[in-house]
Structures are given as C-alpha cells and as structure tokens.
Design a protein around this motif. Structure first.
Motif, PDB file in Angstrom:
ATOM      1  N   PHE A   8       0.692  -1.258  -0.059  1.00  0.00           N
ATOM      2  CA  PHE A   8       0.047   0.085  -0.025  1.00  0.00           C
ATOM      3  C   PHE A   8       0.812   1.232   0.037  1.00  0.00           C
ATOM      4  N   ASP A 167      -7.207   2.016  -0.273  1.00  0.00           N
ATOM      5  CA  ASP A 167      -6.890   0.711  -0.700  1.00  0.00           C
ATOM      6  C   ASP A 167      -6.591  -0.180   0.677  1.00  0.00           C
ATOM      7  N   PHE A 185      -2.850  -7.360  -5.839  1.00  0.00           N
ATOM      8  CA  PHE A 185      -3.589  -7.609  -4.480  1.00  0.00           C
ATOM      9  C   PHE A 185      -3.266  -8.788  -3.900  1.00  0.00           C
ATOM     10  N   ASN A 255      -9.355   8.807  -2.914  1.00  0.00           N
ATOM     11  CA  ASN A 255      -9.059   7.350  -2.293  1.00  0.00           C
ATOM     12  C   ASN A 255      -9.702   7.266  -0.751  1.00  0.00           C
ATOM     13  N   SER A 282     -13.259   0.961  -6.746  1.00  0.00           N
ATOM     14  CA  SER A 282     -13.587   1.113  -5.238  1.00  0.00           C
ATOM     15  C   SER A 282     -14.914   0.811  -5.042  1.00  0.00           C
TER      16      SER A 282
END
Length: 566
Positions: A8, A167, A185, A255, A282
């Motif tokens: 991240f 995230d 991910f 974000n 998202s």
C-alpha cells in the motif's frame, strides 16, 4: 501484514505524486455566476461560514511533513488552540502529512496550501469504533479520517490533496482489475473468497460479509462484538453531522475507505471547486452523499469515482423514516462526472424524502447511469419537486435517464448482466408507509450520444411513477424508451435514434402524452404498448412514417385507449 503495508505504501506514494502533479498543472479558476439563477423553487440564500482573522500552521505544533512521522497530535493541538482563540485558519503547508483521524471544531477552517498532501494512516487501530449512520442506517463504524459533529462555521479549503488510503480498507472485485492488478492485491496479503472473485483486506473482513445487510452489519448489544469485525467497518472519509454553515472549497478529496464526503443533517452547505476521485474499482466509492441536509449549493466541481458521484439521500427504511428529515433545497450546477455508477443520483436511501432539487449545466462522460433515481419497497419516503436541465452525456454503458423502483443494491451494469431487471414480483402489496413515491419531476434539454438505454421509467404497480415531464431531449442509444407502471408522463420534443425496435415500449401506463416525437424509419413497428391497465396514451409523431404501421398492441390492451397520429 508488513508485506501488505509495504504494498500500500509503494502504490500510495505513486498515487500522491500524480495527484500533486495534476493539482499543480491545473490551477483552479474561480467562475462568477449566479448560483440561484433559474432555480424553479424558492431557494433560501445559503449562509457561508465566516472566521476570525487568526491563523496557525500545524508546524507550530510539531508537525513534520515527511510522510513518515505521525502528526495526529499536531493536528489536534493546532485545532484546539485556534478554537480556543475564537477560531480561524489551521494551515497545512506544502509537504506529506501522515496522520490519524482529524476532528474538526466550530469556527475552524482547515486550509491546505499548494502542494499540501494529507495522508491518513493505514493503521486501523487509530480509528476507534463510533456510533454513526452509514448507508442510511444507524450503526457502528470506524471513526472517519475527518469528522465533525454538532459544529458551527467550519470549512475545508485550499488547493492541496486529502487522501484516505482507501486501498487498505476496501475489498476489490477481480472483474474490475487487470490480471496484473489482481495478482498484486493477492500477493500483498489479505484473503480471496472461495469463488476467487473478490479480494478482502483480511479474514476478519470476509467473516463479517456473511453477516451483513449489504455493507452494514447487524446490531450488537456491545462494542466488543463489533470489535471482532472491525476491519469491515470502513468509514466515510469526511463525515460532517448536524453542522451549520459548512464550506468545502478547493481541495482534492481522494482514495476514501468508503464514501468520500458525507454531510448528514447539515444546514447551509456550500461545496465548490473540489475534485473528488476514487479508483473506478473502489467498492462504495461514492463522491459526495448529501443526506437529510437543508439549503445546499454544489457547483464547479468534478468527480471521477467508483460508485455514484453526486448522491442525494435521506435515510433508509425504518431508521430513515424515524429520523424523518428530508433532503431539502439543493442546487447542483456546472459539475463534470468522468466515471461513476451515476452522474447525479437520488436514492436509494430516501426514506425521509427529497424535496426541491435543481440540477443544471452538468456533463457525464462514461458514467454507468446518467441521471439515476432508485428505491425499492420497504423504503417509504417521497421524492418530489425535482428540476433537471441542460445536461450532456456521452458513452453511457446502461441507462441515460433511469427511474428504478426495484433497486436491489447492484449497479445497473450488474443488474443487466444478471437480468435482475426482469425479476418483477407478481404479488402487488398494499400501499403503506413503506411504499416509496417519486412524483413531480421535470427533465429538460438533455443530450445523450451513446447509451444502452436512452430512457428507463419503472414505477411500482401499487405506486406509479407520477407526473414526469421530459422535454427537448436528443438521445442516441441501442434501446429507446421503456415506460412501465407510470402515470402522468409527458414527453415533448424527443429526438430519438435507437437501433433496437420497437424504440418506444409501454406497459401498464396511464395518461401518457407524447408530442414532437422524431424517430427514424424502420421496417418493423416502432412503438409497443402492453398491459391490461394501460389507459389514455396519445402519441404524436413528427417523422415521415406511416402511423398505421408504427404501432403494435398487445391483445390485453384496449385499442381505444391508444392513439398515434401526426
């Protein structure tokens, strides 16, 4: 977890670098126009906050802008001291300011100078559980990165960037990522569900999903039970509850863990010159959700998000009805939406009602839906007094204009893929306080080039969509107009270019009047009418077509109730 944090951090800095560059290259230009001009209802003048001529920098309280030092205490001390002086500006200079939650106080203007980046820590231990509202329900969530409750005279201004490190909080669907992104991910940590379709930040999050009503968990008797699934309780990034005289002017908000900006039960809300961004993948990455607020202006702003962009809400089901606070008196002008599930959306949490909404001068490019109205049985609430004009859309994957009273919690793209829009219940329930109602809506001067469906009007059999005026529309789409369970629908000057015929479809409609209709000639009927409840349909066509061949009637329709002429 160290590996996850590293993943991240690396991607966050890249995102921040791009954000700074974009902000620096595209200075905001102040526009001058009358925000109240042309508003169809009596719109009170929104009162903006005012602040004493006093300011202090967070650096005076020990803040270090290197992206490494945690500055939670410095933010809190600066806000406390300025508040004690009677209020003023808390200045955030250029730098990378890592912090935990920031709690605003009355008479505080949090001002981000050029090049200022506020980054919220991914350490979830810094965000305690609090009682709040999310998705219209009274619930418990982690504390928001920026919050303010019961405040007067507050603002977030300037030209910097506020990043919620989303995230680290959000699940991700494989279908929304490239193979490379998905592998990143998966390799960063977290867990994947048994079907291999969704990545979750932790096993705790995955466990909570099975117990949740969409994104809200069941109500527990004590905080200890909530703590067991804390990872699931991702917060909105900016939460402002029951505040008066609020200004958001200038910064980039991006974000977020869930919704970006959530003003709830606020009055005198001014939002302008902001950029709201979330990755398109998202989950619940809304732009701004204005809920149960009174007297709001939103203008000269842009949105590029992962869910609905500009949302108007007023609570969900019983919790929303018990609150009983409508979203009332709102003006939206001169906004651009680059991506989102909806450009401007009303619902689906509208149980307290929505009254007096003006939208004009907006552009939607590639949004899942353009103008989106949604609700379902069980909500209750009345949406009325909606005025929309001068909207341009291009490349809309689903419906340009959409009213869906059978909303089931999915995006329209997902519904089309699953064909959920065909699963209409046969049993018609009685009208109760749980029945939603949409009425008295005007949409004028809309242009759309490219959509799956131009116009989708779907009410309920027991509570029709009512009194809708569509005027001066130029629409190009695969499919034209679908209207069902609606009454009092007036269409004037519709220029429709649709590939699929019939281009106009009606089912169980009453008192429908269409004039100035222009559709291209086709080798098959262009208008279809069905439903035994259909009454009083009049269609006047301007195109050079044979009106005797344009219409197909279902056998259950009384032919005397439908007239097509030139």
């Amino acid at each position: 977890m160290k590996k996850l944090a590293g993943f991240f951090t690396t991607h966050l800095y890249l995102l921040l670098f791009v954000a700074v560059a974009c902000t620096a290259q595209q200075p905001k230009v102040e526009k001058t126009f009358d925000i109240y001009e042309g508003v169809e209802f009596e719109m009170p003048m929104v009162i903006e906050p005012s602040f004493p001529d006093y300011s202090a920098s967070i650096t005076e309280y020990g803040a270090v802008g290197d992206g490494q030092v945690l500055n939670t205490k410095a933010f809190a001390d600066a806000i406390d001291q300025v508040a004690e002086k009677g209020g003023g500006i808390v200045s955030v200079p250029r730098g990378i300011w890592l912090t935990g939650p920031v709690v605003l106080k009355s008479n505080i203007n949090l001002h981000l100078e050029d090049g200022a980046l506020i980054i919220f820590s991914t350490n979830k231990d810094l965000y305690p559980l609090v009682e709040t509202s999310f998705e219209g329900l009274n619930t418990v969530r982690c504390q928001s990165p920026i919050s303010g409750n019961d405040l007067e005279n507050i603002a977030i201004t300037g030209t910097g960037v506020i990043d919620g490190s989303g995230d680290a909080w959000r699940p991700v669907k494989r279908s929304k990522l490239t193979d490379k992104q998905w592998n990143e991910f998966v390799n960063s940590g977290g867990v994947v569900d048994k079907d291999g379709r969704i990545w979750y930040p932790s096993q705790q999050y995955l466990d909570a999903v099975e117990m949740a009503d969409m994104n809200v968990v069941q109500k527990y008797d004590n905080m200890e039970d909530y703590n067991k699934i804390k990872d699931f309780m991702r917060p909105v990034m900016v939460s402002l509850v029951n505040c008066n005289k609020v200004l958001l002017d200038g910064p980039v908000f991006q974000n977020s863990p869930a919704w970006n900006i959530h003003p709830l039960m606020c009055e005198n809300l001014t939002v302008r010159n902001i950029d709201v961004r979330n990755p398109w993948y998202s989950q619940n990455g809304d732009g701004i959700d204005v809920e149960s607020c009174k007297n709001t202006v939103l203008y000269d702003s842009s949105f590029d998000v992962g869910d609905d962009a500009i949302c108007i809400k007023s609570g969900k089901d019983e919790d929303g009805r018990d609150r009983g606070i409508a979203n009332e008196n709102m003006v939206v002008k001169n906004c651009i939406v680059y991506h989102g599930h909806g450009g401007v959306t009303v619902g689906s949490e509208m149980s307290g009602g929505v009254k007096n909404l003006h939208v004009s001068g907006c552009t939607f490019m590639g949004t899942d839906v353009g103008l989106r109205f949604k609700s379902t049985r069980g909500r209750g609430g009345v949406v009325e007094g909606i005025y929309i004009s001068d909207v341009d859309m291009i490349d809309i994957p689903t419906n340009a204009i959409s009213f869906n009273l059978y909303y089931g919690g999915k995006s329209v793209s997902e519904m089309l893929a699953d064909k959920d829009n065909e699963k209409i219940e046969e049993v018609i329930p009685p009208v109760t306080e749980e029945t939603p109602q949409f009425k008295d809506i005007t949409i004028k001067n809309v242009r759309c080039k490219g959509a799956h469906q131009a116009i989708y009007l779907q009410g309920l059999p027991e509570m029709n969509l009512e009194n809708v005026l569509l005027e001066n529309l130029t629409m190009e789409a695969e499919n034209g107009l679908l209207c069902m369970d609606a009454k009092g629908i007036t269409v004037k000057n519709l220029h429709l270019k649709a590939k699929v015929q019939p281009a106009l479809n009606f089912y169980n409609v009453k008192d429908v009047k269409i004039s100035g209709l222009e559709i291209q000639k086709a080798d098959q009927p262009m208008i279809s009418v069905s439903g035994a409840k259909t009454e009083n349909v009049e269609i006047k066509v301007m195109s050079d077509i044979n009106v005797d061949e344009v219409l197909v009637l279902d056998k259950e329709v009384n032919s005397s109730e439908v007239k097509v002429s030139k």
